[in-house]
Design an enzyme around this catalytic site. Structure first.
Site, short mmCIF file in Angstrom:
data_model
loop_
_atom_site.label_atom_id
_atom_site.label_comp_id
_atom_site.label_asym_id
_atom_site.label_seq_id
_atom_site.Cartn_x
_atom_site.Cartn_y
_atom_site.Cartn_z
N ASP A 466 0.63 -0.89 -0.20
CA ASP A 466 -0.44 0.08 0.14
C ASP A 466 0.56 1.02 -0.10
OD1 ASP A 466 -2.93 1.43 0.51
OD2 ASP A 466 -1.69 2.41 1.84
N GLU A 519 0.94 -0.78 -5.24
CA GLU A 519 -0.29 0.56 -5.41
C GLU A 519 0.82 1.67 -5.25
OE1 GLU A 519 -3.66 3.26 -3.17
OE2 GLU A 519 -1.74 2.27 -2.50
#
Length: 797
Positions: A466, A519
């Site tokens: 993330d 990401e």
């Protein structure tokens, strides 16, 4: 910790004094007495069998003429440091130690009424020195195996002495951690049930280099750590204590004395199990799960992820079916995902987090699956069930930041430790959290080992990392003057780059078949390039296997959200992704982030009436599944949920209830997703050359007036699949599309306008034979009837 009655210990003090000739106290009684009288005549002792076996004959016979020496008084400095929780080496003064003329026994047992040493040869009550200290010098030639009988007001405990044990962590573990290279750090730090020196117990270790002292507190000592000071293991910054008799299920925390003398109670950063929030204690645990996924593991590394089919169903476990535990999810989730044909699930963060509204993206327990849904073994059971159903498991991993909770990582030992010491570097400007100090070896080790931990201990098949962009740039969300350039004067966070490279290299080396996914929302060069391949910017690749294609997501959603009459002016938003499609290995994500906080659900983004919204959605999904890259779809979007997702109630499953009037509309979209996955998995042209430009060719990418996109996908053998997407709400008859000349006929294998999906059923059931007329720069062409708002897939007949 065992507690068993001891007949002698339970007698009143006066009766016990008659039954036992006590070791003389300083200034009381005769200067000497026979040691053989130091226990009641004929009294049986209960020494630890394991300890006795480990040190046979440790308590040598003592001649009757031996004398008991006066008590060795504990140094006042040691006494105060122990009571104040600021002693670095409690084992040097507590426990049993040879002294001139015998062995001194010392223990710190607050609230105890009496403490008795029990060896194979004798029983001797220790002198009460006040403030919880008990001690005596016994005329022994060497330190024996012994136990302590501790008498409290309402109970008597027969226990091993924690301060008679050597460190239960090896020098190699400490060396590797100091070098930042301990790839299985969870086996060295934290709470580890084990047998040590022949005795069962739990080893506790914690890294707190700035602490003046660390004590262990928990359910076993009424959260008073006074009697459980830990020892510092040299310059490593690691504190250790082996506590005999403690096992699984015990709650604990570390009481840390900060450099300024104040104290803080902290959860274990390496805890593998925690209490269910809002409670915050760590729990001693050990795994007993027996894996049944050998077949899955043996074949997951056969084909690299970027050359294999991958369609991912993103799930927030706590709200997919609210109220279900890990084990209950294991009964339902694999079946549902299998029926839909997805190859993988991606779990939003499962590591422990205090606030459910963060969806797991503000982690406090990096090594513990959230206790909201069960135990670590329960989570392993879920992963195992998914694997046995042929479904890979990807989990979101959050090494970018952590929250400021005062019982967790923030200023863990009184100073910045896991976070950067520069407040400007430490504070995350967007989320009110703290960023890790990737330049510190031990912190980098904590995170790299954590990535390995999930893959090795929980058989996780992939880590979606993330917020990578926030890690890579020193000026991320920061204004001028709020950040400091790197040593080269640039904005790149060189420490974070090195960390990500090390993490990827370590995971891929240790766990074959695992994929890491970034990401990353910027144009950073080489996210999925090998770490040893230097790019034009002077950096090696980050080493990820795949990267989320945020540009494709943003552009394509922008296009389909427009009214069809306006789409011709935005045609390039659907074609631009192919300009950079092969710059990285991509995943096409329609994730939770796109269907919350006012962004509307996927079907609600579409223009027009309810029929057109569903038709637009079906056409878009057909285009997405055919576009180069892997697919990811968030739960609830597979059946056209109209409402935004909320973690408080999850998907609107009632839309699929046959009693609901519009159930067929939603089930039609769900059936389409199932068929998309089914055809996709059987069509290598859609995934075998995902990262190879030879696997894609435009037929027409400039039919803006018609809102049409047509392209060919090719498998490794060159066999094509033709895709035509039509984003206009009209039927176009005899629409000519150029095709290769060597295909005798084309057969429609998927049509999003089919009646079974809720469409108008404008289909072509018969094979379509090419004309010799060239079109779109190709030697042959076919004439199609294009359904309204649709995507059609055709393969060679």
């Amino acid at each position: 910790m065992t507690s068993r009655p001891n007949p002698a210990a339970q007698q009143p003090k006066s009766a016990k004094a008659k039954a036992m000739n006590e070791v003389p106290k300083p200034g009381v009684g005769p200067e000497s007495q026979p040691v053989e009288d130091a226990r009641p005549a004929g009294a049986a002792t209960e020494p630890s069998e394991a300890a006795a076996a480990a040190s046979p004959g440790a308590a040598a016979e003592v001649p009757p003429s031996a004398e008991v020496r006066p008590l060795a008084v504990l140094d006042r400095g040691d006494r105060e440091r122990l009571l104040g929780g600021a002693h670095h080496d409690p084992h040097s003064v507590l426990g049993a130690h040879p002294v001139p003329g015998g062995v001194v026994f010392r223990t710190l047992r607050p609230y105890a009424r009496a403490v008795t040493v029990v060896t194979e040869e004798l029983r001797a009550e220790l002198h009460d020195d006040g403030e919880g200290y008990f001690s005596a010098v016994l005329p022994l030639r060497e330190v024996p195996a012994y136990r302590l009988v501790v008498e409290y007001e309402e109970t008597v405990q027969d226990v091993e002495d924690a301060y008679r044990f050597l460190p239960a962590i090896g020098d190699l573990d400490l060396h590797l951690f100091g070098e930042g290279r301990h790839e299985q750090l969870w086996k060295a730090l934290g709470a580890e049930p084990m047998e040590h020196q022949g005795v069962a117990g739990t080893r506790f270790t914690v890294w707190a280099p700035n602490a003046r002292g660390v004590r262990l507190a928990g359910s076993f000592n009424f959260w008073d750590g006074t009697a459980y000071p830990m020892r510092s293991l040299g310059s490593s910054g690691v504190w250790e204590l082996f506590v005999p008799g403690l096992g699984e299920g015990e709650l604990y925390k570390f009481e840390i004395t900060r450099p300024d003398g104040s104290k803080t109670m902290r959860a274990d950063p390496m805890a593998r199990r925690t209490e269910e929030p809002p409670k915050t204690s760590s729990i001693v645990t050990a795994s007993h799960h027996e894996w049944q996924d050998e077949e899955w593991l043996s074949r997951r590394a056969v084909r690299p992820a970027h050359e294999a089919p991958m369609s991912v169903y993103e799930v927030h476990l706590a709200s997919w079916r609210p109220g279900l535990t890990y084990r209950q999810l294991a009964e339902q989730l694999p079946t549902y995902v299998s029926d839909l044909g997805f190859t993988h699930v991606e779990l939003m963060p499962v590591a422990e987090h205090p606030f459910g509204g963060s969806w797991g993206y503000q982690v406090t327990g990096f090594y513990a699956p959230t206790a909201r849904l069960g135990t670590p073994d329960d989570f392993k059971h879920l992963v195992d069930a998914l694997h046995q159903a042929g479904i890979g498991v990807i989990m979101d991993w959050v090494p970018a930041h952590f929250p400021r909770d005062d019982w967790a990582l923030a200023e863990f030992d009184g100073r910045p430790l896991y976070e950067h010491e520069d407040p400007l570097r430490a504070a995350h400007p967007d989320w009110g959290t703290l960023e890790f100090d990737y330049g510190r070896r031990e912190v980098r080790n904590f995170l790299v080992a954590n990535a390995v931990y999930w893959c090795e201990e929980f058989h996780i098949d992939g880590l979606r990392v993330d917020a990578v962009a926030s890690m890579l740039y020193l000026d991320y969300s920061r204004e001028h003057g709020q950040w400091t350039p790197n040593v080269h004067g640039g904005r790149e966070n060189l420490d974070a780059v090195a960390f990500l490279q090390e993490m990827n290299a370590t995971v891929y080396r240790r766990v074959p078949g695992v994929v890491t996914i970034a990401e990353e929302s910027t144009a950073w060069d080489g996210v999925t390039r090998a770490t040893d391949h230097i790019g034009p910017g002077g950096f090696g690749g980050l080493g990820f296997g795949l990267k989320w294609n945020m540009g494709w997501m943003h552009d394509s959603l922008g296009y389909v959200s427009k009214e069809p009459v306006h789409r011709k002016y935005h045609h390039n938003e659907m074609t631009f992704s192919m300009v950079y499609a092969y710059s990285e290995n991509y995943v096409l994500p329609i994730s939770h982030d796109e269907v919350v906080h006012g962004k509307r659900s996927l079907v609600s983004k579409m223009p027009g009436d309810w029929w057109q919204q569903r038709a637009n959605l079906r056409a878009y999904l057909g285009f997405m599944w055919a576009h180069p890259g892997k697919q990811l779809l968030f739960m609830g979007q597979e059946f056209a949920q109209g409402a935004e997702w909320s973690e408080s109630h999850g998907p609107d499953w009632w839309l699929l209830d046959p009693a609901y009037g519009a159930e067929a509309d939603h089930r039609g979209v769900r059936d389409l997703v199932g068929d998309l996955n089914s055809v996709y998995r059987r069509a290598p042209a859609l995934w075998e050359r995902d990262t190879d430009p030879s696997g894609f060719s435009w037929v027409t990418g400039d039919a803006a007036e018609d809102n049409v996109f047509a392209f060919l996908r090719f498998d490794a053998a060159g066999s094509p699949l033709l895709v035509v997407s039509h984003f206009s709400p009209v039927v176009r008859h005899e629409y000519r599309v150029g095709v290769p000349a060597d295909i005798p006929a084309w057969h429609e294998v998927l049509n999003t306008d089919s009646a079974q999906y809720g469409g108008s059923d404008v289909t072509s059931p018969d094979p379509l034979k090419p004309d010799a007329q060239g079109w779109h720069g190709r030697p042959a062409s076919i004439r199609l009837t294009l359904p309204p708002l649709s995507t059609v897939w055709l393969r060679p007949a």
